[in-house]
Design an enzyme around this catalytic site. Structure first.
Site, PDB file in Angstrom:
ATOM      1  N   ASP A 122      -4.898  -6.621   6.309  1.00 28.44           N
ATOM      2  CA  ASP A 122      -6.115  -5.915   5.910  1.00 28.44           C
ATOM      3  C   ASP A 122      -7.217  -6.929   5.614  1.00 28.44           C
ATOM      4  OD1 ASP A 122      -7.872  -4.009   5.064  1.00 28.44           O
ATOM      5  OD2 ASP A 122      -6.847  -3.531   3.192  1.00 28.44           O
ATOM      6  N   TYR A 152       0.814  -1.215   0.000  1.00 26.16           N
ATOM      7  CA  TYR A 152       0.000   0.000   0.000  1.00 26.16           C
ATOM      8  C   TYR A 152       0.854   1.275   0.000  1.00 26.16           C
ATOM      9  CZ  TYR A 152      -3.871  -3.127   1.263  1.00 26.16           C
ATOM     10  OH  TYR A 152      -4.814  -4.135   1.278  1.00 26.16           O
ATOM     11  N   ASP A 198      -2.609 -18.063   2.367  1.00 29.27           N
ATOM     12  CA  ASP A 198      -3.784 -18.741   1.793  1.00 29.27           C
ATOM     13  C   ASP A 198      -4.317 -19.792   2.766  1.00 29.27           C
ATOM     14  OD1 ASP A 198      -1.300 -19.778   1.256  1.00 29.27           O
ATOM     15  OD2 ASP A 198      -1.775 -20.542  -0.722  1.00 29.27           O
ATOM     16  N   LYS A 235       3.916 -15.261   2.789  1.00 31.96           N
ATOM     17  CA  LYS A 235       3.832 -16.055   1.559  1.00 31.96           C
ATOM     18  C   LYS A 235       5.279 -16.376   1.167  1.00 31.96           C
ATOM     19  CE  LYS A 235       1.346 -17.695  -1.899  1.00 31.96           C
ATOM     20  NZ  LYS A 235       0.456 -18.855  -1.737  1.00 31.96           N
ATOM     21  N   ASP A 280     -10.490  -8.382   8.350  1.00 24.59           N
ATOM     22  CA  ASP A 280     -11.913  -8.292   7.995  1.00 24.59           C
ATOM     23  C   ASP A 280     -12.575  -9.663   8.054  1.00 24.59           C
ATOM     24  OD1 ASP A 280     -11.817  -5.591   7.666  1.00 24.59           O
ATOM     25  OD2 ASP A 280     -12.825  -5.607   5.712  1.00 24.59           O
TER      26      ASP A 280
END
Ligand code: NAD
Length: 389
Positions: A274, A169, A250, A218, A278
Site C-alpha cells: 500500500d 488490514y 525500510d 521485514k 503510492d
C-alpha cells in the site's frame, strides 16, 4: 520500446501476423461508474475495438452499474445480478466510482451503501488477491518526476505487486482498556497458502518482464515476514530464469527514490505494498497515467486506472484516458496472454506523447515549454492513440 522507424514497422508486421493466427473472442464486462469514469472507459473501448479489428479478434462487451450510478438506479452500490454478470466474464474493465465526498448525497448513506462499498464487495466476490501497479516513467514526462535527472537516467519501469486480502488490514483488531489504559491491538496474519499464491503470480509476471523479483519484507523483526521469505524462496525454485533478491521494507522505501531503475517486479504484502505503491506512483508524475490490475488465481482480472472519479473535472471532456487505456493493455497481457496487442497499445501511447499531445494534467508547468506541445481533450486523446495502433 523501439524508437527506430524501421524496427517499429518490422515489429508491426510481426505483431499483425502473430495476431492473425491467434483469433480470440474476448468477453469483457465494463463498469463505467461515476464522474469521469464513463468518459475514460469509452476511450479505452475505442482503442480495444481498434486492436480487435487490426489483430482479428472479436469483443463482446456488457456494462454493469456500480458505485453512485448503481445507488441511483438500484438503491445499492452493487447488485447480486451485476456480480453474477462480472463473474461470467473473462475480465472486467472499470473506470472509477464515487463522487465529491463532502457534497454528494451518496455520502449521507450508511457506509455499507456508499459507492466504495460496491468496489470492496466486487473485489471480495471475485477473490482478487493480487494487486499490480506499474510505475513507468515516460521520457516525455520526465519533467513531472520529482527526482533529479542523474537519478532518473534513462527512466524506470517497475511493477509493484501487492497482496490484497491478508495481513494487518484483515487481521483481528480491538480497542480496550488494559490496566486502566486505552490500548488498541491489530494483528498481522499470513498463512503459507496466501503467500504462495501471490508469490506464484509475482514470478509469472516477472517471466513476462525483465525476470527479476525483489521480495520486500521485514524478516529481521516479523515472523510473518520470515514465513513470507521462506515460501517465496520455495516458489523461486520453479522459476530458475528469474533472479530473486530480498529487501527489507525500510531499505526499499529508500531505494525507490535513490535508484528506481534497479527494480523490475516488487513483490510484497498488503500494508508494505500500500505504502510503496503510492511512493512509486508519485515518482512517475501524473495520476492520469497510472494503470492497475487486481487478479485472482485464474486468468480473471479487474483492470482500472489508479485515480478516482475526479468529480472536479467530470463532464468537461478534459480527463486523461491514458491510465484506463493502459489498464486495457494490462488486461490483454494478463487475462488473455495477448502480449503483442498489449505492446501495440503501449507503443501507440508512447508515440502520441512523443508527438507532443497532452491532456491538461500532463501539460508542462513552465510557460515556455507549453508552446512545444499540443493540448487535447479526452476524446481526441483516445482518437490519436487508436489511430496509431
Ligand atoms: P481523484 O483521483 O478522483 O482526483 C484527484 C485529482 O486528480 C483531481 O484533481 C482530479 O481532477 C485529478 N485526476 C484524477 N484522475 C484524473 C484523470 N484521469 N485525468 C486528469 N486528472 C485526473 O481523487 P479524489 O478527488 O480524492 O476522489 C474523488 C472520488 O473518487 C472519491 O469519491 C473517491 O472515493 C473516489 N475514488 C475512487 C477510486 C476507484 O474507483 N477505484 C479510487 C480513488 C478514489
Amino acid at each position: 520500446m523501439p524508437n527506430n522507424r524501421y524496427t517499429m514497422w518490422f515489429l508491426e508486421i510481426l505483431q499483425a501476423e502473430k495476431g492473425a493466427c491467434h483469433k480470440m473472442n474476448l468477453n469483457i464486462v465494463c463498469i463505467p461508474g461515476d464522474g469521469i469514469g464513463p468518459e475514460i472507459v469509452a476511450e479505452a473501448k475505442k482503442v480495444l475495438d481498434k486492436v480487435a479489428q487490426k489483430y482479428n479478434h472479436s469483443i463482446t462487451y456488457k456494462d454493469i452499474l456500480m458505485g453512485g450510478a448503481s445507488i441511483d438506479a438500484c438503491g445499492e452500490p452493487l447488485t447480486e445480478e451485476a456480480i453474477a454478470t462480472a463473474k461470467a466474464a473473462d475480465a472486467v474493465l472499470m473506470g472509477s466510482i464515487g463522487g465529491n465526498t463532502s457534497t454528494s448525497p451518496w455520502y449521507k448513506l450508511p457506509p455499507h451503501l456508499r459507492p466504495e462499498a460496491g468496489l470492496l464487495k466486487l473485489r471480495k466476490s471475485l477473490n482478487l488477491f493480487a494487486n499490480l501497479r506499474p510505475a513507468y516513467l515516460y521520457e516525455e514526462l520526465k519533467a513531472a518526476c520529482p527526482l533529479r535527472d542523474d537519478i532518473i537516467g534513462s527512466g524506470f519501469d517497475m511493477m509493484i505487486m501487492r497482496e490484497l486480502t491478508g495481513g494487518l488490514y484483515f487481521g483481528e483488531r480491538s480497542t480496550k482498556e488494559v490496566d486502566g489504559v486505552l490500548t488498541a491491538i491489530d494483528t498481522l496474519t499470513y498463512n503459507e497458502n496466501e503467500i504462495r499464491r501471490i508469490a506464484i503470480k509475482g514470478f509469472e509476471i516477472a517471466m513476462k518482464r525483465r525476470k527479476k523479483v525483489t521480495s520486500v519484507d521485514k524478516a529481521n523483526v516479523l515472523d510473518s515476514s520470515r514465513l513470507w521469505r521462506k515460501i517465496v524462496e520455495e516458489v523461486a525454485k520453479d522459476y530458475p530464469e528469474v533472479t530473486l533478491e530480498h529487501m527489507l521494507v525500510d531499505n526499499c522505501a529508500m531505494q525507490l527514490v535513490k535508484d528506481p531503475k534497479q527494480f523490475d517486479v516488487i513483490l510484497t504484502e498488503n500494508m508494505f505494498g500500500d505504502i510503496l505503491s503510492d511512493e512509486a506512483s508519485m515518482v512517475t508524475g501524473s495520476i492520469g497515467m497510472l494503470s492497475s490490475a487486481s487478479l485472482n488465481d485464474t486468468k480473471f482480472g479487474l483492470y482500472e486506472p489508479s485515480g478516482g472519479s475526479a468529480p472536479d473535472i467530470a463532464g468537461k471532456g478534459i480527463a486523461n484516458p491514458i491510465a484506463t487505456i493502459l489498464s486495457a493493455a494490462m488486461m490483454l497481457r494478463y487475462s488473455f496472454d495477448l502480449d503483442c496487442e498489449a505492446d501495440a497499445i503501449e507503443a501507440a501511447v508512447k508515440k502520441v506523447l512523443e508527438e507532443g499531445y497532452r491532456t491538461i494534467d500532463i501539460m508542462p508547468q513552465e510557460e515556455g515549454r507549453r508552446a512545444e506541445v499540443t493540448q487535447v481533450g479526452t476524446v481526441q486523446m483516445g482518437d490519436l492513440i487508436s489511430e496509431r495502433i
